[in-house]
Structure formats: C-alpha cells, structure tokens
Design an enzyme around this catalytic site. Structure first.
Site, PDB file in Angstrom:
ATOM      1  N   GLU A 100       3.553  -6.965  13.293  1.00  0.00           N
ATOM      2  CA  GLU A 100       2.490  -7.137  14.291  1.00  0.00           C
ATOM      3  C   GLU A 100       1.895  -8.540  14.141  1.00  0.00           C
ATOM      4  O   GLU A 100       1.470  -9.143  15.099  1.00  0.00           O
ATOM      5  CB  GLU A 100       1.411  -6.061  14.066  1.00  0.00           C
ATOM      6  CG  GLU A 100       0.327  -6.020  15.124  1.00  0.00           C
ATOM      7  CD  GLU A 100      -0.805  -5.069  14.746  1.00  0.00           C
ATOM      8  OE1 GLU A 100      -0.768  -4.494  13.644  1.00  0.00           O
ATOM      9  OE2 GLU A 100      -1.733  -4.941  15.557  1.00  0.00           O
ATOM     10  N   ARG A 117       0.823  -1.215   0.000  1.00  0.00           N
ATOM     11  CA  ARG A 117       0.000   0.000   0.000  1.00  0.00           C
ATOM     12  C   ARG A 117       0.856   1.263   0.000  1.00  0.00           C
ATOM     13  O   ARG A 117       0.410   2.316  -0.471  1.00  0.00           O
ATOM     14  CB  ARG A 117      -0.997  -0.038   1.157  1.00  0.00           C
ATOM     15  CG  ARG A 117      -2.067  -1.118   0.948  1.00  0.00           C
ATOM     16  CD  ARG A 117      -2.980  -1.259   2.153  1.00  0.00           C
ATOM     17  NE  ARG A 117      -2.305  -1.719   3.347  1.00  0.00           N
ATOM     18  CZ  ARG A 117      -2.062  -3.001   3.658  1.00  0.00           C
ATOM     19  NH1 ARG A 117      -2.450  -3.955   2.836  1.00  0.00           N
ATOM     20  NH2 ARG A 117      -1.442  -3.335   4.774  1.00  0.00           N
TER      21      ARG A 117
HETATM   22  P1  AMP Z   1       4.683  -2.766  11.647  1.00  0.00           P
HETATM   23  O1  AMP Z   1       5.969  -3.247  11.097  1.00  0.00           O
HETATM   24  O2  AMP Z   1       4.192  -3.594  12.791  1.00  0.00           O
HETATM   25  O3  AMP Z   1       4.739  -1.284  11.964  1.00  0.00           O
HETATM   26  O4  AMP Z   1       3.595  -2.970  10.517  1.00  0.00           O
HETATM   27  C1  AMP Z   1       3.414  -2.026   9.520  1.00  0.00           C
HETATM   28  C2  AMP Z   1       3.187  -2.668   8.196  1.00  0.00           C
HETATM   29  O5  AMP Z   1       2.251  -3.739   8.283  1.00  0.00           O
HETATM   30  C3  AMP Z   1       2.594  -1.682   7.219  1.00  0.00           C
HETATM   31  O6  AMP Z   1       3.139  -1.963   5.933  1.00  0.00           O
HETATM   32  C4  AMP Z   1       1.115  -1.946   7.273  1.00  0.00           C
HETATM   33  O7  AMP Z   1       0.562  -1.900   5.980  1.00  0.00           O
HETATM   34  C5  AMP Z   1       0.981  -3.337   7.861  1.00  0.00           C
HETATM   35  N1  AMP Z   1       0.128  -3.400   9.057  1.00  0.00           N
HETATM   36  C6  AMP Z   1       0.527  -3.781  10.298  1.00  0.00           C
HETATM   37  N2  AMP Z   1      -0.489  -3.779  11.156  1.00  0.00           N
HETATM   38  C7  AMP Z   1      -1.565  -3.372  10.457  1.00  0.00           C
HETATM   39  C8  AMP Z   1      -2.935  -3.153  10.784  1.00  0.00           C
HETATM   40  N3  AMP Z   1      -3.410  -3.363  12.025  1.00  0.00           N
HETATM   41  N4  AMP Z   1      -3.758  -2.709   9.810  1.00  0.00           N
HETATM   42  C9  AMP Z   1      -3.291  -2.501   8.561  1.00  0.00           C
HETATM   43  N5  AMP Z   1      -2.025  -2.694   8.188  1.00  0.00           N
HETATM   44  C10 AMP Z   1      -1.164  -3.133   9.119  1.00  0.00           C
END
Ligand code: AMP
Length: 184
Positions: free
Chosen positions: A109, A72
């Site tokens: 996550e 995205r």
């Molecule tokens: P993080 O590395 O945990 O900050 O995760 C961020 C990446 O995972 C981004 O590329 C987001 O598109 C995706 N992402 C993680 N958690 C979510 C969520 N709850 N909703 C949508 N996208 C998420």
C-alpha cells in the site's frame, strides 16, 4: 479452543479488536492511515482471546506449522505456535535470513518490498497457516503464499487481525479464503 466459533463470539472478538486499534493518520507517508495494533498486543487477555479465535477458526488439526509475516505477524504466529504446539516459520524482509532462500517481490500500500523464506523452511506438503496483523492490498499475503508453495509447503489457511476491505486485498488472494477478526 478448537470449538467452532459462534456468531456472538465473532462479534465480540471483532469489537474487541476494534477497541484496541489506533488509527495513525499520515504514517508512514501522507494519505496512509496506519492501523496500529500494539494496544491489542499489549493487553494480555485481549491478545489471548484473539489468538484463541484464530485457532478456533482453523482448528488445531488443520495445520502443521505457522508462518508469520515480518514483523507484527511474528507476534501472532509465535503465540499460535506455542498454544497449539506447532512450529513457527518467519517470513522475512530481504537480506535477513542467513541461508538459501526463495524470494518474492511485491507492491505494498505504501511502497515495494521483497519477502524471503528459507528454501528448506517446509517439509514437502506441510500444511501452513499464514498470519499477519493487517490485510491491505493483499500483495504481502499473496507473495507469502507464493513463497510457501515454492518452498514446498501448502497454505492451509490465512488469518489477519484486521482487513481493510476498501483495498480489496481478498481479490489478490482469491480463491483462497481470508479469515479476518475485524473487517473495516
Ligand atoms: P498489503 O500488502 O498492502 O496487504 O499490506 C499488508 C502489510 O503491510 C502487512 O504486513 C501490514 O502490517 C502492513 N500494512 C499495510 N497497510 C497498513 C496499514 N494501513 N496499517 C497497518 N499496517 C499496514
């Protein structure tokens, strides 16, 4: 477009993003609330307003190229690059790029992943604006910034449409600042 953003405009943009995000419980696995920003991307004026807000925050002269994180982040990066006349560099999941890469593994996550960028993606010292849709734990953003620097660029800024503050992603990126259009 590169005028400083007023507090009133910040609030308006924040409310706009909030009105265009859908919460999808238990996706992609139980316990995760997925923040679906497709309605924002699909709304032309709303999408344009968010792109303009990111450009205004950083200033068009503060970066040379935009790096978007798969998938995205590509949508956001492409729009910023086009409207500012800059180039775009895709930061991709493992195995997608055809030439020599630098790679970083990181915890999500909801899982683990590897990101890659072409080793020659940036000129030495090139200023890179990094963008993605959501900042959750910060692992993706931290890995991307690491890749940018290992590939010779310098991170000039980082923006997301939505920051999930409870996951404290900012702390993974500190002392670099995080610009989020909406913090939830
Ligand atoms: P993080 O590395 O945990 O900050 O995760 C961020 C990446 O995972 C981004 O590329 C987001 O598109 C995706 N992402 C993680 N958690 C979510 C969520 N709850 N909703 C949508 N996208 C998420």
């Amino acid at each position: 477009m590169s005028e400083p953003t007023s507090e009133g405009t910040r609030v308006e943009i924040s409310e706009l993003v909030a009105s265009k995000v859908l919460d999808v419980p238990d996706f992609p696995k139980p316990g995760i609330v997925f923040k679906d920003l497709m309605p924002l991307f699909a709304d032309g004026p709303a999408f344009a307003a968010t792109i303009d807000a990111i450009v205004a925050e950083h200033g068009v002269d503060s970066f040379d190229v935009v790096a978007g994180i798969e998938a995205r982040g590509f949508v956001i990066a492409g729009a910023i690059a086009y409207t500012t006349g800059k180039g775009v560099v895709p930061v991709r999941k493992a195995g997608k790029l055809p030439r020599a890469t630098v790679a970083a593994s990181y915890a999500l996550e909801y899982g683990e992943a590897i990101l890659e960028v072409h080793a020659d993606a940036f000129m030495a010292g090139e200023r890179v604006l990094v963008v993605d849709d959501v900042l959750a734990t910060g692992g993706t953003a931290a890995a991307t910034m690491d890749l940018v620097e290992r590939a010779g660029g310098q991170v000039s800024g980082f923006s997301v449409l939505l920051e999930l503050a409870f996951l404290e992603g900012r702390s993974r990126i500190a002392p670099r600042p995080v610009h989020a259009l909406l913090t939830a």
